[in-house]
Design an enzyme around this catalytic site. Structure first.
Site, PDB file in Angstrom:
ATOM      1  N   ASP A  10       0.959  -1.140   0.036  1.00 15.24           N
ATOM      2  CA  ASP A  10      -0.123  -0.024   0.071  1.00 15.24           C
ATOM      3  C   ASP A  10       0.967   1.305  -0.028  1.00 15.24           C
ATOM      4  O   ASP A  10       1.668   1.370   0.843  1.00 15.24           O
ATOM      5  CB  ASP A  10      -0.761  -0.030   1.396  1.00 15.24           C
ATOM      6  CG  ASP A  10      -2.154   0.458   1.033  1.00 15.24           C
ATOM      7  OD1 ASP A  10      -2.468   1.610   0.438  1.00 15.24           O
ATOM      8  OD2 ASP A  10      -3.314  -0.150   1.441  1.00 15.24           O
ATOM      9  N   ASP A  52      -3.087   4.724  -2.605  1.00 16.52           N
ATOM     10  CA  ASP A  52      -3.908   5.388  -1.652  1.00 16.52           C
ATOM     11  C   ASP A  52      -4.446   6.732  -2.345  1.00 16.52           C
ATOM     12  O   ASP A  52      -3.727   7.466  -2.517  1.00 16.52           O
ATOM     13  CB  ASP A  52      -3.614   5.499  -0.054  1.00 16.52           C
ATOM     14  CG  ASP A  52      -4.788   5.737   0.738  1.00 16.52           C
ATOM     15  OD1 ASP A  52      -5.509   4.914   1.210  1.00 16.52           O
ATOM     16  OD2 ASP A  52      -4.799   6.869   1.315  1.00 16.52           O
ATOM     17  N   GLU A  89      -6.275   3.826  -6.031  1.00 17.84           N
ATOM     18  CA  GLU A  89      -7.730   4.217  -5.556  1.00 17.84           C
ATOM     19  C   GLU A  89      -8.388   5.600  -5.946  1.00 17.84           C
ATOM     20  O   GLU A  89      -7.526   6.308  -5.516  1.00 17.84           O
ATOM     21  CB  GLU A  89      -7.524   3.975  -4.040  1.00 17.84           C
ATOM     22  CG  GLU A  89      -8.800   3.983  -3.305  1.00 17.84           C
ATOM     23  CD  GLU A  89      -8.881   4.562  -1.868  1.00 17.84           C
ATOM     24  OE1 GLU A  89      -9.754   4.043  -1.144  1.00 17.84           O
ATOM     25  OE2 GLU A  89      -7.771   5.210  -1.491  1.00 17.84           O
ATOM     26  N   HIS A 141     -11.127  -3.055   3.155  1.00 20.92           N
ATOM     27  CA  HIS A 141     -11.172  -2.657   4.481  1.00 20.92           C
ATOM     28  C   HIS A 141     -11.982  -1.407   4.859  1.00 20.92           C
ATOM     29  O   HIS A 141     -12.043  -0.867   6.050  1.00 20.92           O
ATOM     30  CB  HIS A 141      -9.554  -2.348   4.868  1.00 20.92           C
ATOM     31  CG  HIS A 141      -8.961  -1.158   4.164  1.00 20.92           C
ATOM     32  ND1 HIS A 141      -8.811  -1.356   2.962  1.00 20.92           N
ATOM     33  CD2 HIS A 141      -8.551  -0.063   4.713  1.00 20.92           C
ATOM     34  CE1 HIS A 141      -8.224   0.138   2.446  1.00 20.92           C
ATOM     35  NE2 HIS A 141      -8.150   0.610   3.462  1.00 20.92           N
ATOM     36  N   ASP A 142     -12.652  -0.612   3.716  1.00 20.47           N
ATOM     37  CA  ASP A 142     -13.283   0.384   4.108  1.00 20.47           C
ATOM     38  C   ASP A 142     -14.798   0.367   3.712  1.00 20.47           C
ATOM     39  O   ASP A 142     -15.712   1.100   4.103  1.00 20.47           O
ATOM     40  CB  ASP A 142     -12.906   1.482   2.792  1.00 20.47           C
ATOM     41  CG  ASP A 142     -11.597   2.201   3.243  1.00 20.47           C
ATOM     42  OD1 ASP A 142     -11.200   2.216   4.321  1.00 20.47           O
ATOM     43  OD2 ASP A 142     -10.887   2.685   2.414  1.00 20.47           O
TER      44      ASP A 142
HETATM   45  C1  NOJ Z   1      -8.117   5.460   1.697  1.00 15.81           C
HETATM   46  C2  NOJ Z   1      -8.060   4.190   2.538  1.00 15.81           C
HETATM   47  O1  NOJ Z   1      -8.361   3.112   1.909  1.00 15.81           O
HETATM   48  C3  NOJ Z   1      -8.706   4.447   3.921  1.00 15.81           C
HETATM   49  O2  NOJ Z   1      -8.606   3.517   4.641  1.00 15.81           O
HETATM   50  C4  NOJ Z   1      -8.120   5.392   4.524  1.00 15.81           C
HETATM   51  O3  NOJ Z   1      -8.638   6.054   5.802  1.00 15.81           O
HETATM   52  C5  NOJ Z   1      -7.909   6.870   3.664  1.00 15.81           C
HETATM   53  N1  NOJ Z   1      -7.622   6.414   2.172  1.00 15.81           N
HETATM   54  C6  NOJ Z   1      -6.904   7.834   4.027  1.00 15.81           C
HETATM   55  O4  NOJ Z   1      -5.449   7.283   3.827  1.00 15.81           O
END
Ligand code: NOJ
Length: 536
Positions: A97, A185, A236, A309-310
């Site tokens: 990541d 990210d 992302e 994970h989000d």
């Molecule tokens: C996206 C990530 O997937 C998330 O978990 C994170 O809180 C935010 N970006 C900030 O890094």
């Protein structure tokens, strides 16, 4: 270089919740090492590791203090090297990541290189993804710094060339170590409109999503840090459209291999955002996935995902986590894994893990959830209403520990887990994976099929039964192969015409095929027809 990632399946590990080897209640690298055989058994090709770098954990590692050091709770660099070797020895690859839109405010740069960050005398009205303003006043400097996420995650100033070069150097350091790529990210937020204009109702996103210099920065990154290595990259990208995606992933453009879209994840929310719950209208999902399939065909490459994970657990979200849990978990997998793109599996998805519903806010750990709760409670919104949204959408749904077996704490830790285990672990865990009808086995078959059949990687997509509110059906075609996929997203039994070809895979043990197919609740079937030309 070959595009090996087109036939790969990626598995995401959230290290904090995967496997704890030393009893401190926090997952770690030795824990991951102990489960590499499990991952090889599943058959995945690539592991994406959420951040394992040194961090004060304001946002569980997405706030990095030192990019070249391992978080002490997770282990040491020697552990990391051992893990990388173990992954490669099993024929898998490792994607790291890369969080370079922001660092932790405890990164040494924040005090030693303030010009690496974004400072203003006056804040604008942008609101943070984690509630409140995006600007924090710094006493020492008597200025505000920008933080799109928490105030402990100051945004980096990508206009600064020296900073960019430091980042590229750091990336090369990991690549020279042998890692096989990066998941980047919120990488489409690195270029901000330098006028920093106010946003409508505090929404700054039009001024930093896919910002003015983002393609230039990614092409520079590609030239200076990526081009020499045989790796995979995925960005992302909240707010990226298919038009953006073609620019980011078009092979001639030398930016990234693929991106994560958010469009299909935003279909079950109201205008005020993720916490405003709205049921999914299936035709919206079909139309959206169709758009990505058709528009990127031959022009870019898709990432395919339901979970990370989000996001809440897909079986609780678009499936049925009650009586049809296993069926709907497999149906959702079928629907996704026969699309064109690279599929991503998030830890526990291969077991059909579900959302969790903690009754007290004290059991939640996620900064996004906790900040939102506090802010909305202060505005007088009732606890019950907020909890309902958190149960449906909170990120901790994905972050409860991996359910390995029916022993205490689901076999995740011998200590006190940092977040409670989902109480359903005695029934849902990896110990049943040997059973013929396990969700795990089904995923294993899908992963293997992708390697065997080129039509999965190459075939053209066509949506069937467009307006149907319960059935998601499509074909994939090459010159000589065809797949036809039927997925029932409901409990209602349905009849559909029998397509050509033999049954390749289905999620019920016995599939009733006559003139028509009787699709049972959450039933999924995929038919395969070869030498189509000859037969037609
Ligand atoms: C996206 C990530 O997937 C998330 O978990 C994170 O809180 C935010 N970006 C900030 O890094």
């Amino acid at each position: 270089m070959t595009e090996w990632w087109k036939k790969s399946t990626v598995y995401q590990i959230y290290p904090r919740s995967f496997m704890d080897s030393d009893g401190d209640g926090i997952g770690d690298i030795q824990g991951i090492i102990s489960k590499l055989d499990y991952l090889a058994e599943l058959g995945v090709d690539v592991l994406w590791l959420s951040p394992v770098y040194d961090s004060p954990n304001d946002d569980n590692g997405y706030d990095i203090r030192d990019y070249q050091k391992i978080m002490s709770e997770f282990g040491t660099m020697d552990d990391f090297d051992q893990m990388l070797q173990g992954i490669h020895a099993r024929g898998m690859r490792l994607v790291m990541d890369l969080v370079v839109n922001h660092t932790s405010d405890e990164h040494v740069w924040f005090t030693e290189r303030p010009d690496y960050y974004i400072w203003k005398n006056e804040p604008n009205n942008w609101r943070s993804f984690f509630s409140g303003s995006t600007w924090q006043f710094d006493e020492a400097r008597q200025q505000y710094y920008l933080h799109l996420f928490s105030k402990k995650q100051p945004d980096l100033n990508w206009e600064n060339e020296e900073l960019r070069d430091e980042i590229y150097q750091m990336m090369r350091w990991w690549l020279d170590k042998g890692v096989d790529g990066f998941r980047m990210d919120v990488i489409n937020m690195i270029s901000k409109d330098q006028d920093f204009p106010d946003g409508i109702e505090g929404d700054g996103t039009p001024h930093f999503f896919n910002g003015p210099r983002v393609h230039e920065f990614l092409q520079e990154m590609n030239a200076k840090a990526l081009a020499d290595y045989d790796i995979v990259t995925v960005g992302e990208m909240p707010g990226a459209t298919t038009e953006d995606a073609k620019l980011y992933t078009g092979s001639e453009r030398n930016e990234l291999n693929m991106i994560f879209t958010f469009e299909h994840m935003n279909l079950d929310e109201g205008p005020s955002g993720k916490w405003e719950l709205q049921p999914l209208h299936l035709p919206d999902l079909k139309e959206n996935l169709e758009k990505w399939q058709v528009e990127l065909f031959g022009k870019g490459w898709n990432s395919l995902y339901w979970n990370n994970h989000d996001q809440p657990r897909i079986v609780s979200r678009f499936g049925n986590d009650g009586p049809y849990r296993k069926e709907s978990a497999k149906m959702l997998a079928t629907c996704l894994h026969f699309l064109q793109g690279t599929p991503y599996i998030y830890q526990g998805e291969e077991l059909g893990m579900t959302n969790v519903a903690f009754s007290s806010i004290d059991e939640y750990r996620d900064i996004e959830t906790l900040n939102m709760y506090q802010e909305k409670r202060a505005q007088g919104i009732p606890h019950e209403e907020l909890l309902e949204s958190i149960h449906a959408k909170g990120r901790d749904n994905a972050r409860t520990p991996m359910q390995w077996d029916a022993s205490e704490n689901a076999g995740f830790t011998k200590g006190e887990p940092w977040i409670s285990v989902n109480p359903n672990y005695p029934d849902i865990n990896a110990a049943d994976r040997e059973e013929e009808d396990s969700v795990f086995n089904y995923y294993r078959k899908l992963i293997a099929l992708r390697k065997d059949l080129d039509v999965i990687t190459e075939g053209e997509f066509n949506l069937l039964h467009r307006a149907d509110e319960e059935i998601f059906a499509y074909t994939r075609k090459t010159a000589d192969e065809q797949l036809t996929v039927y997925c029932n997203f409901s409990e209602t039994p349905r009849e559909v015409p029998l397509p050509k070809g033999r049954l390749l895979i289905g999620n019920y043990p016995d599939s009733a095929l006559q003139e028509t197919i009787g699709l049972r609740p959450y039933e999924a079937l995929c038919f395969y027809d070869k030498d189509r030309k000859v037969k037609e």
